[in-house]
Design a protein around this motif. Structure first.
Motif, PDB file in Angstrom:
ATOM      1  N   LEU A  11      66.431  46.326  76.363  1.00 49.29           N
ATOM      2  CA  LEU A  11      67.676  45.530  76.534  1.00 49.29           C
ATOM      3  C   LEU A  11      67.308  44.116  77.231  1.00 49.29           C
ATOM      4  CD1 LEU A  11      70.422  44.770  75.821  1.00 49.29           C
ATOM      5  CD2 LEU A  11      71.280  46.080  77.778  1.00 49.29           C
ATOM      6  N   SER A  12      66.372  44.400  78.258  1.00 52.93           N
ATOM      7  CA  SER A  12      66.238  42.932  79.097  1.00 52.93           C
ATOM      8  C   SER A  12      65.074  42.263  78.431  1.00 52.93           C
ATOM      9  CB  SER A  12      65.411  43.504  80.448  1.00 52.93           C
ATOM     10  OG  SER A  12      64.812  42.366  81.261  1.00 52.93           O
ATOM     11  N   GLU A  14      64.803  41.978  75.233  1.00 56.58           N
ATOM     12  CA  GLU A  14      65.590  41.408  73.997  1.00 56.58           C
ATOM     13  C   GLU A  14      66.329  40.276  74.309  1.00 56.58           C
ATOM     14  OE1 GLU A  14      64.909  41.875  70.931  1.00 56.58           O
ATOM     15  OE2 GLU A  14      63.875  43.762  71.060  1.00 56.58           O
ATOM     16  N   CYS A  15      67.164  40.650  75.515  1.00 52.58           N
ATOM     17  CA  CYS A  15      67.988  39.465  76.086  1.00 52.58           C
ATOM     18  C   CYS A  15      67.017  38.226  76.517  1.00 52.58           C
ATOM     19  CB  CYS A  15      68.673  39.683  77.300  1.00 52.58           C
ATOM     20  SG  CYS A  15      70.037  40.959  77.196  1.00 52.58           S
ATOM     21  N   VAL A  18      66.578  36.207  73.294  1.00 51.12           N
ATOM     22  CA  VAL A  18      67.410  35.562  72.932  1.00 51.12           C
ATOM     23  C   VAL A  18      67.531  34.144  73.571  1.00 51.12           C
ATOM     24  CG1 VAL A  18      70.012  35.078  72.908  1.00 51.12           C
ATOM     25  CG2 VAL A  18      69.080  37.504  72.100  1.00 51.12           C
ATOM     26  N   GLN A  19      67.334  34.368  75.041  1.00 50.98           N
ATOM     27  CA  GLN A  19      66.971  33.209  75.881  1.00 50.98           C
ATOM     28  C   GLN A  19      65.839  32.251  75.378  1.00 50.98           C
ATOM     29  OE1 GLN A  19      65.705  34.066  79.700  1.00 50.98           O
ATOM     30  NE2 GLN A  19      66.062  32.240  80.504  1.00 50.98           N
ATOM     31  N   PHE A  49      69.802  38.268  68.421  1.00 51.40           N
ATOM     32  CA  PHE A  49      70.767  38.816  69.045  1.00 51.40           C
ATOM     33  C   PHE A  49      71.439  40.226  68.339  1.00 51.40           C
ATOM     34  CE2 PHE A  49      75.646  39.278  68.886  1.00 51.40           C
ATOM     35  CZ  PHE A  49      75.903  39.116  70.286  1.00 51.40           C
ATOM     36  N   VAL A  52      69.434  42.725  70.267  1.00 47.04           N
ATOM     37  CA  VAL A  52      70.309  42.989  71.678  1.00 47.04           C
ATOM     38  C   VAL A  52      71.168  44.091  71.335  1.00 47.04           C
ATOM     39  CG1 VAL A  52      71.843  42.266  73.251  1.00 47.04           C
ATOM     40  CG2 VAL A  52      69.915  40.911  72.765  1.00 47.04           C
TER      41      VAL A  52
END
Length: 97
Positions: A11-12, A14-15, A18-19, A49, A52
């Motif tokens: 999750l970290s 994937e975020c 996105v960033q 996204f 995520v």
């Protein structure tokens, strides 16, 4: 590392992706297609996204994360973001388009 830790790491990551995509869109535009790629920055943001959301669902399925779709909380967040945008406009750091 257990399953929970592995999925939280995913999750970290994937975020962060996105960033990264958002940063590219800010630098080069939402419609820009990076050389060697087929999708626009906007499409790639949406794709990241979705990645995520997939990890969030996996965390939910395993009982690691409990997410409730609270429309009240979503509306409250949108109100807070709008307040800060208005504040930025008043300070001259955001142009209202």
């Amino acid at each position: 590392m257990n399953t929970s830790e592995h999925l939280l790491t995913c999750l970290s990551e994937e975020c962060a992706e996105v960033q990264h995509r958002v940063s590219k869109a800010l630098r080069f535009g939402m419609g820009e297609i990076e050389p060697g790629q087929d999708l626009t920055n906007a499409q790639r943001i949406a794709q990241e996204f979705h990645d995520v959301l997939a990890i969030v669902e996996m965390l939910e399925e395993r009982g690691i994360l409990k997410r409730s779709t609270s429309f009240r909380e979503i509306e409250e967040k949108k109100t807070r973001v709008q307040w800060w945008m208005d504040h930025a406009i008043r300070n001259g750091t955001l142009v209202n388009d």
